[in-house]
Scaffold this active site. Structure first.
Site, PDB file in Angstrom:
ATOM      1  N   SER A 127       0.812  -1.215   0.000  1.00 36.13           N
ATOM      2  CA  SER A 127       0.000   0.000   0.000  1.00 36.13           C
ATOM      3  C   SER A 127       0.847   1.267   0.000  1.00 36.13           C
ATOM      4  O   SER A 127       1.892   1.324   0.645  1.00 36.13           O
ATOM      5  CB  SER A 127      -0.881   0.003   1.256  1.00 36.13           C
ATOM      6  OG  SER A 127      -1.463   1.275   1.441  1.00 36.13           O
TER       7      SER A 127
ATOM      8  N   TYR B  78      -3.471   5.329  -4.086  1.00 35.66           N
ATOM      9  CA  TYR B  78      -4.752   6.004  -4.316  1.00 35.66           C
ATOM     10  C   TYR B  78      -4.452   7.208  -5.206  1.00 35.66           C
ATOM     11  O   TYR B  78      -3.296   7.512  -5.495  1.00 35.66           O
ATOM     12  CB  TYR B  78      -5.348   6.480  -2.982  1.00 35.66           C
ATOM     13  CG  TYR B  78      -5.684   5.357  -2.030  1.00 35.66           C
ATOM     14  CD1 TYR B  78      -6.802   4.561  -2.234  1.00 35.66           C
ATOM     15  CD2 TYR B  78      -4.896   5.104  -0.908  1.00 35.66           C
ATOM     16  CE1 TYR B  78      -7.127   3.547  -1.355  1.00 35.66           C
ATOM     17  CE2 TYR B  78      -5.216   4.089  -0.013  1.00 35.66           C
ATOM     18  CZ  TYR B  78      -6.331   3.316  -0.238  1.00 35.66           C
ATOM     19  OH  TYR B  78      -6.654   2.310   0.628  1.00 35.66           O
TER      20      TYR B  78
ATOM     21  N   THR C 298      -6.168   2.099  -6.565  1.00 31.85           N
ATOM     22  CA  THR C 298      -7.404   1.830  -5.819  1.00 31.85           C
ATOM     23  C   THR C 298      -8.294   3.057  -5.880  1.00 31.85           C
ATOM     24  O   THR C 298      -7.881   4.156  -5.512  1.00 31.85           O
ATOM     25  CB  THR C 298      -7.073   1.493  -4.353  1.00 31.85           C
ATOM     26  OG1 THR C 298      -6.164   0.397  -4.343  1.00 31.85           O
ATOM     27  CG2 THR C 298      -8.328   1.130  -3.575  1.00 31.85           C
TER      28      THR C 298
ATOM     29  N   LYS D  57      -8.387  -1.230  -8.895  1.00 28.23           N
ATOM     30  CA  LYS D  57      -8.936  -1.960  -7.734  1.00 28.23           C
ATOM     31  C   LYS D  57     -10.143  -1.214  -7.175  1.00 28.23           C
ATOM     32  O   LYS D  57     -10.093   0.008  -7.006  1.00 28.23           O
ATOM     33  CB  LYS D  57      -7.853  -2.091  -6.660  1.00 28.23           C
ATOM     34  CG  LYS D  57      -8.303  -2.772  -5.374  1.00 28.23           C
ATOM     35  CD  LYS D  57      -7.113  -3.083  -4.487  1.00 28.23           C
ATOM     36  CE  LYS D  57      -7.500  -3.722  -3.178  1.00 28.23           C
ATOM     37  NZ  LYS D  57      -8.024  -2.768  -2.201  1.00 28.23           N
TER      38      LYS D  57
HETATM   39  C1  LIG Z   1      -7.161  -1.966   7.826  1.00 29.28           C
HETATM   40  C2  LIG Z   1      -7.283  -1.971   6.344  1.00 29.28           C
HETATM   41  C3  LIG Z   1      -6.499  -1.107   5.582  1.00 29.28           C
HETATM   42  C4  LIG Z   1      -6.593  -1.114   4.192  1.00 29.28           C
HETATM   43  N1  LIG Z   1      -5.764  -0.324   3.466  1.00 29.28           N
HETATM   44  C5  LIG Z   1      -5.806  -0.387   2.113  1.00 29.28           C
HETATM   45  C6  LIG Z   1      -4.891   0.365   1.335  1.00 29.28           C
HETATM   46  O1  LIG Z   1      -4.039   1.074   1.865  1.00 29.28           O
HETATM   47  N2  LIG Z   1      -4.986   0.260  -0.016  1.00 29.28           N
HETATM   48  C7  LIG Z   1      -5.910  -0.540  -0.647  1.00 29.28           C
HETATM   49  O2  LIG Z   1      -5.953  -0.610  -1.859  1.00 29.28           O
HETATM   50  N3  LIG Z   1      -6.770  -1.274   0.081  1.00 29.28           N
HETATM   51  C8  LIG Z   1      -6.724  -1.217   1.426  1.00 29.28           C
HETATM   52  N4  LIG Z   1      -7.567  -2.002   2.152  1.00 29.28           N
HETATM   53  C9  LIG Z   1      -8.479  -2.933   1.440  1.00 29.28           C
HETATM   54  C10 LIG Z   1      -7.780  -4.259   1.151  1.00 29.28           C
HETATM   55  O3  LIG Z   1      -6.766  -4.137   0.202  1.00 29.28           O
HETATM   56  C11 LIG Z   1      -8.768  -5.294   0.637  1.00 29.28           C
HETATM   57  O4  LIG Z   1      -9.500  -4.735  -0.424  1.00 29.28           O
HETATM   58  C12 LIG Z   1      -9.718  -5.787   1.717  1.00 29.28           C
HETATM   59  O5  LIG Z   1      -9.093  -5.844   2.977  1.00 29.28           O
HETATM   60  C13 LIG Z   1     -10.222  -7.159   1.331  1.00 29.28           C
HETATM   61  O6  LIG Z   1     -11.134  -7.621   2.248  1.00 29.28           O
HETATM   62  P1  LIG Z   1     -10.774  -8.639   3.432  1.00 29.28           P
HETATM   63  O7  LIG Z   1     -10.098  -7.831   4.494  1.00 29.28           O
HETATM   64  O8  LIG Z   1     -12.090  -9.166   3.826  1.00 29.28           O
HETATM   65  O9  LIG Z   1      -9.834  -9.689   2.848  1.00 29.28           O
HETATM   66  C14 LIG Z   1      -7.500  -2.004   3.548  1.00 29.28           C
HETATM   67  C15 LIG Z   1      -8.275  -2.881   4.320  1.00 29.28           C
HETATM   68  C16 LIG Z   1      -8.172  -2.876   5.694  1.00 29.28           C
HETATM   69  C17 LIG Z   1      -9.008  -3.840   6.490  1.00 29.28           C
END
Ligand SMILES: Cc1cc2nc3c(=O)[nH]c(=O)nc-3n(C[C@H](O)[C@H](O)[C@H](O)COP(=O)(O)O)c2cc1C
Length: 417
Positions: free
Chosen positions: A110, A132, A158, A256
């Site tokens: 990320s 992002y 994303t 994404k």
């Molecule tokens: C605490 C947290 C932080 C996240 N940070 C990002 C991020 O920085 N960039 C991003 O593209 N997605 C981020 N996501 C989304 C994840 O990449 C992913 O889409 C999501 O966690 C998938 O669902 P799951 O947790 O049920 O596997 C984040 C998710 C969580 C839970």
């Protein structure tokens, strides 16, 4: 294998250990989600609605789990989703990248992660850098170029984020920086979790709150909130901006956060190499249906035109197999590996990946499929009205969860808490 002190047999057990080990604020920051947590719940619940059609004979003695993503071989159709992992473990994304490399799979890093792309790509040559839409077009292009120079193999953009910041169970306080005053404020929480504190003391460091991948390689990493503020001030991209970026970036681009067929089609039009069907793990607009419900119509519309990744709600290897059977090339996991890392550092991430691998293999055996490439939608049973294409009704789970008598649940009643 039954759980022991150093091994957990399910992701559920990893979550339980993470909850015991982490300070409450950190644990809640990992659970994340928004508003009532409807989407987070439905991401997981939707997988439970999908059944199997197992076979009993002619089962393959050996199964091949390997596949490719954007031309790179991975040992199973499951990889690491980019997630900011500040304050979970001192080795952060470098440990995750090492664990993923050891398990033969790809790492998503990320832009809000705590370790620089150079260190992460060194730990796992198959790293995809995510960002992002933060800053100017040129800032974003420079971020991709830095990633490419460091060895990143793809650039994930994303786009599903609307700065939703309210949660009915309360949002955890996230400090701006870890100065003495802040440490004293958080001390009572942290002292109650001695093993968490001990891990940081062993590494002679405090949780890092900087985001080193937002700026240039030699710049001092901005703090999380500084970068977040810049993001909030950046006008959201147009399709024209995105087409420009895809054209300029010398890496395959993954869009994404796609949950609509028309957005999937636009992603094809601008030349994206892949999309991830995703709702940000339920962190964006609450009430968006479980991610897996959006997959079949998108596969039908564009499945032969770009690679389709999937994320949201994967807690078992069988969930990954269901998504692949419905047309995903591979899935990405988020919370599952964060809980693994919180429970047992790098080993915990490997543990999660290993549990996932076993689950994928068992599902293939039960279904009588020798390879993940042999899976078809016929391997799963979906109830009528399961998918969420244009014009289809909202899932029953969302309607049920909207019962006002359960409003303002305390944090312990969090959907996954
Ligand atoms: C605490 C947290 C932080 C996240 N940070 C990002 C991020 O920085 N960039 C991003 O593209 N997605 C981020 N996501 C989304 C994840 O990449 C992913 O889409 C999501 O966690 C998938 O669902 P799951 O947790 O049920 O596997 C984040 C998710 C969580 C839970």
């Amino acid at each position: 294998m039954a759980s022991t002190k150093d091994w957990f047999e399910t992701v559920n057990e990893a979550q339980w250990r993470a909850k015991k080990r982490l300070p409450r604020s950190v644990y809640l920051a990992l659970l994340a989600a928004s508003e009532r947590g409807l989407t987070l719940s439905d991401n997981v619940a939707a997988f439970d609605e999908l059944g199997w059609r197992p076979r009993v004979a002619d089962l393959p003695g050996e199964r091949d789990l390997s596949t490719t993503v954007l031309g790179h071989e991975i040992s199973m159709p499951l990889m690491i989703s980019p997630v900011g992992v500040q304050a979970v473990h001192p080795e952060g994304e470098v440990a995750v990248a090492r664990a993923a490399a050891a398990e033969g799979t790809a790492m998503g890093l990320s832009a809000f992660g705590s370790k620089p792309i150079e260190e992460v790509a060194e730990a796992n040559p198959l790293t995809f850098l995510q960002t992002y839409w933060v800053g100017s077009r040129d800032d974003i292009l420079a971020r991709a170029e830095r990633g490419k120079a460091a060895g990143a193999k793809a650039f994930i953009l994303t786009l599903d984020w609307s700065f939703a910041s309210r949660r009915d169970w309360g949002s955890p306080p996230i400090p701006e920086k870890l100065d003495l005053k802040t440490m004293l404020k958080f001390a009572p929480e942290v002292i109650r979790k001695p093993r968490y504190l001990a891990t940081y003391l062993q590494h002679r460091q405090l949780p890092e709150l900087g985001v080193p991948n937002i700026g240039a390689r030699d710049e001092e990493a901005p703090g999380f909130f500084e970068a977040y503020g810049k993001w909030m001030q950046t006008p959201p991209p147009t399709w024209e901006d995105l087409a420009w970026l895809v054209d300029q970036v010398d890496l395959p681009v993954v869009i994404k956060g796609v949950s609509r067929v028309d957005d999937a089609r636009r992603s094809v039009d601008i030349g994206a190499a892949a999309i991830s069907v995703s709702n940000h793990g339920g962190n964006n607009l609450d009430g968006t249906p479980g991610s897996i419900r959006s997959l079949p119509p998108i596969v039908e519309a564009v499945g032969d035109q770009l690679e389709i990744l999937f994320d949201g709600g994967i807690r078992r290897g069988g969930d990954a197999v269901k998504a692949v059977a419905l047309g995903a090339r591979a899935v990405m996991i988020g919370r599952a590996y964060l809980w693994g890392m919180a429970a047992n550092g790098e080993q915990g991430v490997k543990n999660v990946l290993s549990v996932m691998r076993s689950g994928i293999d068992e599902a293939l055996l039960g279904l009588g499929r020798a390879s993940v490439h042999d899976l078809t939608p016929d391997d799963v049973i979906a109830p009528a009205g399961f998918t969420r294409g244009p014009g289809e009704p909202a899932p029953a789970a969302l309607a049920m969860a909207a019962d006002p008598t359960t409003r303002q649940s305390p944090p312990t009643a969090h959907p996954e808490g």
